[in-house]
Design an enzyme around this catalytic site. Structure first.
Site, PDB file in Angstrom:
ATOM      1  CG  PHE A 124     -20.140 -40.135  12.594  1.00 56.09           C
ATOM      2  CD1 PHE A 124     -20.185 -39.151  13.996  1.00 56.09           C
ATOM      3  CD2 PHE A 124     -21.175 -40.290  11.951  1.00 56.09           C
ATOM      4  CE1 PHE A 124     -21.519 -38.836  14.665  1.00 56.09           C
ATOM      5  CE2 PHE A 124     -22.335 -39.656  12.476  1.00 56.09           C
ATOM      6  CZ  PHE A 124     -22.634 -39.151  13.531  1.00 56.09           C
ATOM      7  CG  ASP A 210     -21.071 -47.071   9.150  1.00 53.34           C
ATOM      8  OD1 ASP A 210     -21.847 -46.494   8.227  1.00 53.34           O
ATOM      9  OD2 ASP A 210     -21.038 -46.218   9.863  1.00 53.34           O
ATOM     10  CE  LYS A 239     -25.446 -40.410   6.312  1.00 55.54           C
ATOM     11  NZ  LYS A 239     -25.792 -38.892   7.341  1.00 55.54           N
TER      12      LYS A 239
END
Length: 391
Positions: A124, A210, A239
Site C-alpha cells: 500500500f 516506502d 506519518k
C-alpha cells in the site's frame, strides 16, 4: 463523500496513549492515527512547537527560502543514507515524488525507455494515481480508468520473478515496504533486502523504500531497512514525521535525484513553516536513543505476550507477526468484527489490515505498564471473540 467506513465512535480529545469519546468513554489507543501519532496524543513538545510557530509564520510557499526546511532536511540527511530531501504534505505525495525521481534519473542518464516500476502484492503506497498503480491492489485501481503504463506487480517473496524484473533492460525501479503495513505486517527477510541491493547495483535499477508506516522508529531502529544493513536510493516517509501533523518527505541520494532540477517538481504547501517546526520537534524526539530503546523493550514484551495469547486462544488467533511496534495478529473471526469487540467490550482500539489481521500500533513512547494494560484488554477481546466463534 461517503468513502469512509467509520467506526461508531466520536472522538473528542486525547492524551498520550488515551483517547476519549464525546460521551466521556476512555479508550486505550493502539491505532495511533494509523502509526502516525508516534508520541501519542497532545505531546507537550509538539503542542509547544505548534504554538510557537503559529504566532510567527504559517505559510509563504516555496518561492522563498524557508529556514525550517534546511534544519529538518539537515537532520534527516545526517541520520539516513540521503543527501537531499523534498518535503510534501503526505505519504502518497512522497511516493509520487519518488516515482518521478526514479524515472527522471534514467532520462538524465540517456535511457528514457527505462520506465518500468515494479511493486508487490499486499503493498500500500497511498491513493494517488502513481501510488495505486505501484501497489496495483484491484480494490483501489478498479473504476479509475486504464492502468498506467510501466507499472507491474510481483508476488511478494517470488525471487525468480524479481530476478527477471531486475534483468529487464527497461526496469527503472522497484518499490516496496520493508515491513508491510496495510498488507498484513509482512517483513521482507533481511537477506532478501541485501540481495536486492546487489541486484539493483548490478543492473542499474533504483530501489525505492516506502517507510511511511514502518519508518521513523516503528520497528526499533530509525529506519526499517537498517536491520538489513543496506540502504535504498530513494525513500518516502510521512506519518510519524509530524507526530500527527500533515507532513511527508522524499529522501534520496544525490545521484538518484540528479534529474530533479529547477521546475520539474513542486508543492504549494509542502515544507511550510508550520509543518517544519512540528516535524523538527517530532524528529528530534523519535530519533532519540530513549525512544528507540523503549520501542525494542516494549515490542519484545508485547510480542511475547501476544504469542502467549495465541497459544491460549488458538480458536481466535492464527498467527502473530510484524516487527517492533508494527505488530499484526491474524485472526480466525473476521478482523473487522474483532475490532468492534475490542472497542466495545475491552475499550481497546486496534487497526485493521490485510490477510484478516488486526494491527497493534501503540505510540513509540508507550510504557511497559500501558503495554500490560493493552495485553489485558486484548485478552478480554479474545475471550469475548471465543464466545462468538463457539456460538
Amino acid at each position: 463523500m461517503g468513502v469512509y467506513n467509520r467506526a461508531p465512535l466520536e472522538v473528542e480529545r486525547g492524551q498520550g496513549v488515551r483517547l476519549w469519546s464525546t460521551d466521556g468513554t476512555e479508550y486505550l489507543d493502539c491505532v495511533s492515527g494509523i502509526s502516525t501519532n508516534a508520541l501519542g496524543h497532545a505531546h507537550p513538545k509538539l503542542v509547544q512547537a505548534v504554538k510557537d510557530q503559529a504566532e510567527k509564520l504559517w505559510h509563504v510557499s516555496n518561492i522563498f527560502k524557508i529556514p525550517g526546511q534546511d534544519a529538518l532536511a539537515d537532520d534527516l540527511c545526517a541520520k539516513s543514507f540521503a543527501d537531499v530531501v523534498f518535503f510534501t504534505n503526505s505519504g502518497t505525495e512522497a511516493i509520487e515524488c519518488a516515482l518521478k525521481t526514479a524515472r527522471k534519473y534514467h532520462v538524465t542518464n540517456g535511457q528514457p525507455e527505462r520506465i518500468d516500476i515494479y511493486g508487490f502484492d499486499g503493498s500500500f503506497h497511498g491513493r494517488t494515481y502513481g501510488a495505486i498503480n505501484a501497489a496495483a491492489n484491484p480494490s483501489y485501481t478498479e473504476g479509475f480508468g486504464p492502468k498506467m503504463e510501466g507499472f507491474h506487480q510481483l508476488k511478494w517473496g517470488d525471487k525468480a520473478a524479481l530476478t527477471a524484473a531486475f534483468e529487464n533492460p527497461n526496469a527503472a525501479a522497484i518499490v516496496l515496504e520493508p515491513v508491510q503495513g496495510e498488507g498484513g505486517c509482512r517483513a521482507t527477510p533481511e537477506e532478501d533486502l541485501r540481495w536486492m541491493r546487489e541486484m539493483a547495483d548490478k543492473h542499474g535499477v533504483l530501489i525505492i523504500f516506502d517507510e511511511v508506516q514502518c519508518g521513523m522508529g516503528r520497528t526499533g531502529k530509525l529506519w526499517a531497512h537498517e536491520w538489513a544493513g543496506m540502504t535504498p536510493d530513494i525513500m518516502a516517509i510521512a506519518k510519524a514525521l509530524g507526530g500527527g501533523f500533515p507532513i511527508g518527505a522524499c529522501l534520496a541520494t544525490a545521484e538518484a535525484a540528479k534529474g530533479m532540477t529547477v521546475g520539474v517538481h513542486g508543492s504549494t504547501f509542502g515544507g511550510n513553516p508550520l509543518a517544519m517546526a512540528v516535524g523538527k520537534a517530532a524528529f528530534d524526539e523519535v530519533s532519540s536513543d530513549a525512544i528507540l530503546n523503549n520501542v525494542n523493550e516494549v515490542a519484545g514484551y508485547l510480542k511475547q505476550q501476544l504469542h502467549g495469547l495465541a497459544e491460549r486462544f488458538p480458536d481466535v488467533i492464527v498467527e502473530v507477526r510484524g516487527k517492533g511496534l508494527l505488530l499484526g495478529v491474524k485472526l480466525v473471526p473476521n478482523n473487522r468484527e474483532f475490532m468492534g469487540w475490542a472497542r466495545d467490550e475491552a475499550k481497546l482500539l486496534v487497526a485493521g489490515g490485510g490477510d484478516n489481521l488486526v494491527r497493534v500500533l501503540p505510540p513509540l513512547n508507550i510504557t511497559l505498564e500501558e503495554a500490560r494494560e493493552a495485553v489485558e484488554k486484548f485478552e478480554k477481546a479474545c475471550e469475548f471473540a471465543r464466545t462468538k466463534v463457539s456460538g
